[in-house]
Design an enzyme around this catalytic site. Structure first.
Site, PDB file in Angstrom:
ATOM      1  N   TYR A 192     -52.513 -34.950 -61.379  1.00  0.00           N
ATOM      2  CA  TYR A 192     -52.466 -36.558 -61.247  1.00  0.00           C
ATOM      3  C   TYR A 192     -53.072 -37.061 -62.514  1.00  0.00           C
ATOM      4  O   TYR A 192     -52.803 -38.170 -63.047  1.00  0.00           O
ATOM      5  CB  TYR A 192     -53.235 -36.578 -60.031  1.00  0.00           C
ATOM      6  CG  TYR A 192     -54.179 -38.252 -60.087  1.00  0.00           C
ATOM      7  CD1 TYR A 192     -53.147 -39.036 -59.421  1.00  0.00           C
ATOM      8  CD2 TYR A 192     -55.266 -38.346 -60.410  1.00  0.00           C
ATOM      9  CE1 TYR A 192     -53.636 -40.281 -59.406  1.00  0.00           C
ATOM     10  CE2 TYR A 192     -55.769 -39.509 -60.385  1.00  0.00           C
ATOM     11  CZ  TYR A 192     -55.118 -40.714 -59.683  1.00  0.00           C
ATOM     12  OH  TYR A 192     -55.677 -41.997 -59.512  1.00  0.00           O
ATOM     13  N   PHE A 193     -54.199 -36.301 -63.074  1.00  0.00           N
ATOM     14  CA  PHE A 193     -54.886 -36.846 -64.127  1.00  0.00           C
ATOM     15  C   PHE A 193     -54.061 -36.849 -65.403  1.00  0.00           C
ATOM     16  O   PHE A 193     -53.950 -37.926 -65.895  1.00  0.00           O
ATOM     17  CB  PHE A 193     -56.178 -35.928 -64.415  1.00  0.00           C
ATOM     18  CG  PHE A 193     -56.922 -36.280 -65.711  1.00  0.00           C
ATOM     19  CD1 PHE A 193     -57.862 -37.350 -65.495  1.00  0.00           C
ATOM     20  CD2 PHE A 193     -56.374 -35.852 -67.031  1.00  0.00           C
ATOM     21  CE1 PHE A 193     -58.644 -37.862 -66.402  1.00  0.00           C
ATOM     22  CE2 PHE A 193     -57.580 -36.400 -67.970  1.00  0.00           C
ATOM     23  CZ  PHE A 193     -58.223 -37.550 -67.796  1.00  0.00           C
ATOM     24  N   ARG A 204     -62.302 -42.283 -75.637  1.00  0.00           N
ATOM     25  CA  ARG A 204     -63.115 -43.640 -76.110  1.00  0.00           C
ATOM     26  C   ARG A 204     -63.360 -43.584 -77.684  1.00  0.00           C
ATOM     27  O   ARG A 204     -63.155 -44.414 -78.193  1.00  0.00           O
ATOM     28  CB  ARG A 204     -64.485 -43.434 -75.650  1.00  0.00           C
ATOM     29  CG  ARG A 204     -64.887 -43.915 -74.054  1.00  0.00           C
ATOM     30  CD  ARG A 204     -66.230 -44.024 -73.889  1.00  0.00           C
ATOM     31  NE  ARG A 204     -66.560 -44.416 -72.587  1.00  0.00           N
ATOM     32  CZ  ARG A 204     -66.466 -45.716 -72.105  1.00  0.00           C
ATOM     33  NH1 ARG A 204     -66.205 -46.662 -73.314  1.00  0.00           N
ATOM     34  NH2 ARG A 204     -66.505 -45.970 -70.984  1.00  0.00           N
ATOM     35  N   ARG A 205     -63.290 -42.198 -78.229  1.00  0.00           N
ATOM     36  CA  ARG A 205     -63.263 -42.279 -79.719  1.00  0.00           C
ATOM     37  C   ARG A 205     -61.924 -42.508 -80.287  1.00  0.00           C
ATOM     38  O   ARG A 205     -61.682 -43.326 -81.322  1.00  0.00           O
ATOM     39  CB  ARG A 205     -63.604 -40.771 -80.083  1.00  0.00           C
ATOM     40  CG  ARG A 205     -65.187 -40.542 -79.954  1.00  0.00           C
ATOM     41  CD  ARG A 205     -65.345 -39.110 -80.765  1.00  0.00           C
ATOM     42  NE  ARG A 205     -65.042 -37.853 -80.202  1.00  0.00           N
ATOM     43  CZ  ARG A 205     -65.336 -37.321 -79.064  1.00  0.00           C
ATOM     44  NH1 ARG A 205     -66.401 -37.755 -78.395  1.00  0.00           N
ATOM     45  NH2 ARG A 205     -64.511 -36.189 -78.765  1.00  0.00           N
ATOM     46  N   ASN A 234     -61.024 -42.304 -60.507  1.00  0.00           N
ATOM     47  CA  ASN A 234     -60.199 -42.085 -59.037  1.00  0.00           C
ATOM     48  C   ASN A 234     -60.347 -40.757 -58.608  1.00  0.00           C
ATOM     49  O   ASN A 234     -60.702 -40.549 -57.365  1.00  0.00           O
ATOM     50  CB  ASN A 234     -58.731 -42.358 -59.270  1.00  0.00           C
ATOM     51  CG  ASN A 234     -58.479 -43.718 -59.263  1.00  0.00           C
ATOM     52  OD1 ASN A 234     -59.194 -44.692 -59.272  1.00  0.00           O
ATOM     53  ND2 ASN A 234     -57.110 -44.160 -59.777  1.00  0.00           N
ATOM     54  N   ALA A 260     -57.886 -42.493 -63.982  1.00  0.00           N
ATOM     55  CA  ALA A 260     -57.764 -41.161 -63.561  1.00  0.00           C
ATOM     56  C   ALA A 260     -58.857 -40.473 -63.487  1.00  0.00           C
ATOM     57  O   ALA A 260     -59.062 -39.813 -62.462  1.00  0.00           O
ATOM     58  CB  ALA A 260     -56.578 -40.320 -64.503  1.00  0.00           C
ATOM     59  N   ARG A 304     -48.341 -40.487 -61.781  1.00  0.00           N
ATOM     60  CA  ARG A 304     -49.624 -40.265 -60.921  1.00  0.00           C
ATOM     61  C   ARG A 304     -49.254 -39.814 -59.608  1.00  0.00           C
ATOM     62  O   ARG A 304     -50.011 -39.405 -58.786  1.00  0.00           O
ATOM     63  CB  ARG A 304     -50.887 -41.193 -61.036  1.00  0.00           C
ATOM     64  CG  ARG A 304     -50.702 -42.549 -60.037  1.00  0.00           C
ATOM     65  CD  ARG A 304     -51.755 -43.471 -60.684  1.00  0.00           C
ATOM     66  NE  ARG A 304     -51.400 -44.790 -59.697  1.00  0.00           N
ATOM     67  CZ  ARG A 304     -50.496 -45.610 -59.674  1.00  0.00           C
ATOM     68  NH1 ARG A 304     -49.735 -45.606 -60.274  1.00  0.00           N
ATOM     69  NH2 ARG A 304     -50.704 -46.451 -58.544  1.00  0.00           N
TER      70      ARG A 304
END
Length: 149
Positions: A93-94, A30-31, A55, A52, A104
């Site tokens: 996955y992430f 976000r930053r 989920n 990710a 993924r």
């Protein structure tokens, strides 16, 4: 006894830390990409990280429930080992999803396989308890009746 579930507790603690790690990566993204809450969309790089995390969080209650059920009704060691496999697959996955959406797929399939194995262990464990608790006694009673005891 607590020693009968300590590994399940450890896997739960590790899973909570993993979820916290995923959330921290969303805050960092976000930053970095300047996506302020409550916005859920941004550049594709942010969207992949956010998806990710979301989920992974969506599957989290199912994972905890089935891991504990398998551990309690079957045995904590296989549930713990498979649970760790699930957590490792979710971690891959992430990071795969964060890098590119197509990365993924394989870890997601591995995580799904781990869940299905836990479901199988849980079903077998519950089945054993049901058979022993209810059917076994009935089978003994019926066999004694027919054997004249």
């Amino acid at each position: 006894m607590l020693s009968d579930i300590v590994l399940l507790g450890l896997a739960t603690l590790l899973s909570v830390l993993e979820q916290a790690y995923f959330v921290s990566k969303v805050y960092q993204a976000r930053r970095k990409y300047k996506v302020s809450p409550p916005a859920m969309n941004g550049p594709p790089e942010f969207d992949r990280i956010s998806r990710a995390q979301i989920n992974s969080f969506e599957y989290y209650p199912m994972f905890l429930t089935i891991m504990w059920t398998a551990g309690v009704f079957q045995h904590q060691v296989p549930a713990f080992v498979i649970g760790l496999g699930y957590l490792a697959a979710r971690f891959k996955y992430f990071h795969g999803y964060a890098e590119a959406a197509e990365l993924r797929v394989v870890p997601l399939r591995v995580a799904a396989l781990m869940l299905w194995i836990l479901v199988g262990l849980a079903a077998i464990g519950i089945g054993k308890v049901i058979v022993y608790k209810y059917a076994y006694k009935d089978i003994l009673r019926v066999s004694r009746y027919f054997m004249g005891n």
